[in-house]
Design a protein around this motif. Structure first.
Motif, PDB file in Angstrom:
ATOM      1  N   THR A 317       0.823  -1.206   0.000  1.00 18.09           N
ATOM      2  CA  THR A 317       0.000   0.000   0.000  1.00 18.09           C
ATOM      3  C   THR A 317       0.863   1.266   0.000  1.00 18.09           C
ATOM      4  N   THR A 376      -7.429   0.650   6.984  1.00 16.77           N
ATOM      5  CA  THR A 376      -7.364   0.357   5.548  1.00 16.77           C
ATOM      6  C   THR A 376      -8.318   1.237   4.733  1.00 16.77           C
ATOM      7  N   ILE A 377      -9.514   1.489   5.261  1.00 17.79           N
ATOM      8  CA  ILE A 377     -10.470   2.359   4.553  1.00 17.79           C
ATOM      9  C   ILE A 377      -9.943   3.797   4.519  1.00 17.79           C
ATOM     10  N   THR A 380      -7.060   4.107   2.038  1.00 20.80           N
ATOM     11  CA  THR A 380      -7.553   4.075   0.655  1.00 20.80           C
ATOM     12  C   THR A 380      -8.035   5.456   0.220  1.00 20.80           C
ATOM     13  N   VAL A 381      -8.804   6.100   1.078  1.00 18.95           N
ATOM     14  CA  VAL A 381      -9.332   7.445   0.775  1.00 18.95           C
ATOM     15  C   VAL A 381      -8.185   8.448   0.620  1.00 18.95           C
ATOM     16  N   PHE A 384      -6.030   7.743  -2.606  1.00 15.94           N
ATOM     17  CA  PHE A 384      -6.776   8.123  -3.815  1.00 15.94           C
ATOM     18  C   PHE A 384      -6.834   9.647  -3.947  1.00 15.94           C
ATOM     19  N   SER A 474      -3.534   3.094  -3.945  1.00  9.89           N
ATOM     20  CA  SER A 474      -4.903   3.153  -3.409  1.00  9.89           C
ATOM     21  C   SER A 474      -5.707   1.905  -3.794  1.00  9.89           C
ATOM     22  N   LEU A 475      -5.418   1.341  -4.984  1.00  7.93           N
ATOM     23  CA  LEU A 475      -6.092   0.105  -5.398  1.00  7.93           C
ATOM     24  C   LEU A 475      -5.678  -1.063  -4.499  1.00  7.93           C
ATOM     25  N   SER A 477      -4.653  -0.785  -1.476  1.00 11.77           N
ATOM     26  CA  SER A 477      -5.237  -0.519  -0.158  1.00 11.77           C
ATOM     27  C   SER A 477      -6.699  -0.953  -0.110  1.00 11.77           C
ATOM     28  N   ALA A 478      -7.422  -0.737  -1.217  1.00 12.67           N
ATOM     29  CA  ALA A 478      -8.824  -1.179  -1.280  1.00 12.67           C
ATOM     30  C   ALA A 478      -8.909  -2.704  -1.192  1.00 12.67           C
ATOM     31  N   VAL A 481      -8.758  -4.047   2.392  1.00  7.49           N
ATOM     32  CA  VAL A 481     -10.016  -4.014   3.164  1.00  7.49           C
ATOM     33  C   VAL A 481     -10.732  -5.352   3.026  1.00  7.49           C
TER      34      VAL A 481
END
Length: 526
Positions: A317, A376-377, A380-381, A384, A474-475, A477-478, A481
């Motif tokens: 990540t 993790t959420i 991701t935010v 991105f 970011s992908l 990291s998604a 989740v």
């Protein structure tokens, strides 16, 4: 006669009166003694509880000192590389290799660390790690060329590999169940502290001449490993390792120092002896550890997927890219002045260190999975948003502000969950006979991914831009989740031996929806 009778009656009454008073006095005395005994026992228990917690805390702190070395190296190299490039005239490819090689080489230390700690013990493996790192750091400090610098870097990487792998295992094995999560997060706290010290060192010594400043920055890293020598006189050997060596009485002695009551000591010792495969002093015949890891049972396979997977997701990540190359990220956002670049990295270090303390406070209260969800959420935010910001806003004040906010947000969310919980889980989930070497395998995955990210970031950024690179992070990291949702159990409040049974009964931890709800509750509460 009457006088004598009255006197007799008087004496009788007096005797009765005195007898009654003595009886009440004896009863009062007995009650008082019982009360004093209870009060004394309660006071003794409180004193033992305080001394036990202080002792375990000291052990966790000293065991985590090796992790300061890794953190310091990551933090200091982000700034030192600017001056090394200027002084030794190295190329961009050499810069990537120099930064990333430590993570790749540290996997050798992690691989060897599992077997070494099973042979010489957890405590002396930490000592060995510190010595190897000191030699490497000294060579780097005195290096006059890229080649010599690489030799020191390789040795430092091996030492860090040993230290990073063994600290969480040792702390998990000496900690009481109720405090294990917060104490096992100490290595991650000390990594963050090391990163912050590295950033501060960059800023403090950047004013020296180019030939001297980066050498001073690297030399400072030797200091934490000196304190590890003093720690060896304080910390005990792991009781679980002692049981594996059939030194059960020594293990009991350590458990008496690290647990608050004798009943718990005997319960833990019985569980450890059973888990180690030693019943009535006899060792059961087991398959060789590596053979068992290579042809795992269904429960062990689940453990390996969880442990190895969470370690890899921690790095792919992009956290090391964010930390190592934060000056390049801020430069891309529009900050040109070197001093301001290094000051911005200090802000990142302060954020990362502050939020790891929050994780330490919460991990044994709300659990591992809720923190992982929030982490993790949130990452991701932030990743991105950073990619969009770098791609669209350009090099203006708003772009700089957004980049700083997103980078600090990313490291904050990382420190709340993915950073510490990753190491906590890896040190908890494996059976005793496999724990050191299986944890080493997880650490190898972590270091390989870290090295790959660090050694490819600049080239990738030139190809698809810095914004494009963070969109890729970011992908990943998604995806992390979803991995946490499906494959990570909650281990809060369970002994190491109970966690092993949890993986054998896979259906018992299909409570993902409930734990995700806990995470949402935690966010609303915050």
């Amino acid at each position: 006669m009457g006088l004598v009778g009255v006197q007799g009656d008087g004496n009788g009454e007096m005797a009765l009166s005195l007898g009654s008073k003595n009886k009440y006095k004896r009863m009062d005395s007995e009650l008082s003694d019982d009360f004093e005994d209870d009060a004394s026992h309660h006071h003794h228990q409180l004193e033992r509880k305080k001394s036990t917690r202080k002792y375990v805390l000291a052990c966790a702190i000293f065991a985590s000192l090796n992790n300061v070395l890794l953190g310091y190296d990551v933090g200091v190299m982000s700034g030192a590389i600017i001056f090394i490039q200027e002084d030794l005239k190295i190329t961009e490819v050499q810069e990537e290799v120099l930064v990333g090689i430590l993570s790749i080489i540290s996997l050798l230390g992690s691989l060897a660390g599992g077997r070494t700690s099973d042979v010489i013990g957890r405590k002396w493996t930490m000592a060995f790690a510190a010595i190897v790192f000191q030699i490497g750091a000294a060579i780097m400090t005195l290096a006059s060329s890229f080649e010599v610098l690489m030799i020191g870097r390789v040795l430092a990487g091996v030492g860090i590999g040993f230290g990073v792998m063994i600290a969480p295992v040792y702390i998990a094995e000496i900690s009481p169940t109720v405090d294990r999560g917060s104490l096992t997060s100490f290595p991650e706290i000390f990594i963050n502290l090391g990163i912050l010290l590295g950033y501060v060192s960059n800023y403090a010594f950047s004013g020296l001449s180019v030939h001297i400043n980066w050498r001073v920055m690297l030399a400072i890293g030797i200091l934490p490993s000196v304190f590890i020598g003093f720690a060896l006189f304080i910390i005990p050997e792991s009781p679980r390792w002692l049981v594996m060596q059939n030194r059960v009485e020594e293990a009991r002695s350590v458990l008496l120092k690290t647990n608050e009551n004798d009943t718990e000591v005997e319960e833990r010792l019985s569980e450890i002896v059973a888990a180690a495969g030693i019943s009535n002093g006899e060792k059961n015949e087991e398959k060789a550890v590596w053979r068992e890891l290579l042809s795992p049972s269904p429960s062990l396979r689940r453990m390996l997927i969880t442990g190895f997977g969470i370690q890899c997701f921690q790095q792919i990540t992009g956290i090391d890219a964010t930390v190592y190359y934060s000056p390049e990220i801020f430069h891309d956002a529009g900050i040109v002045n070197k001093s301001k670049l290094l000051a911005a990295t200090v802000a990142v270090g302060v954020t990362k260190t502050a939020f790891i303390l929050i994780a330490t406070f919460l991990v044994d209260r709300v659990g591992r999975k809720p923190l992982l969800y929030v982490s993790t959420i949130g990452m991701t935010v932030c990743l991105f948003t950073l990619s969009i910001s770098l791609a669209i806003l350009g090099k203006g004040q708003l772009g700089i502000a957004m980049a700083l906010l997103c980078v600090c947000g990313n490291v904050a969310f990382f420190s709340v969950g993915m950073g510490p919980v990753c190491w906590i889980l890896t040190s908890e989930i494996f059976p005793l006979r496999l724990r050191a070497q299986a944890s080493a395998l997880g650490a190898v995955g972590n270091r390989v991914c870290s090295g790959f990210v660090a050694m490819s970031f600049l080239s990738l950024a030139r190809t698809i831009t810095v914004g494009g690179t963070f969109f890729l992070f970011s992908l990943f990291s998604a995806l992390s989740v979803a991995f946490v949702y499906k494959l990570v159990p909650e281990t809060k409040g369970k002994s190491l031996e109970q966690i092993e049974l949890l993986f054998q009964n896979h259906n018992e931890w299909d409570g993902s929806e409930m734990e995700l709800g806990d995470a949402q509750h935690l966010v609303h509460k915050a």
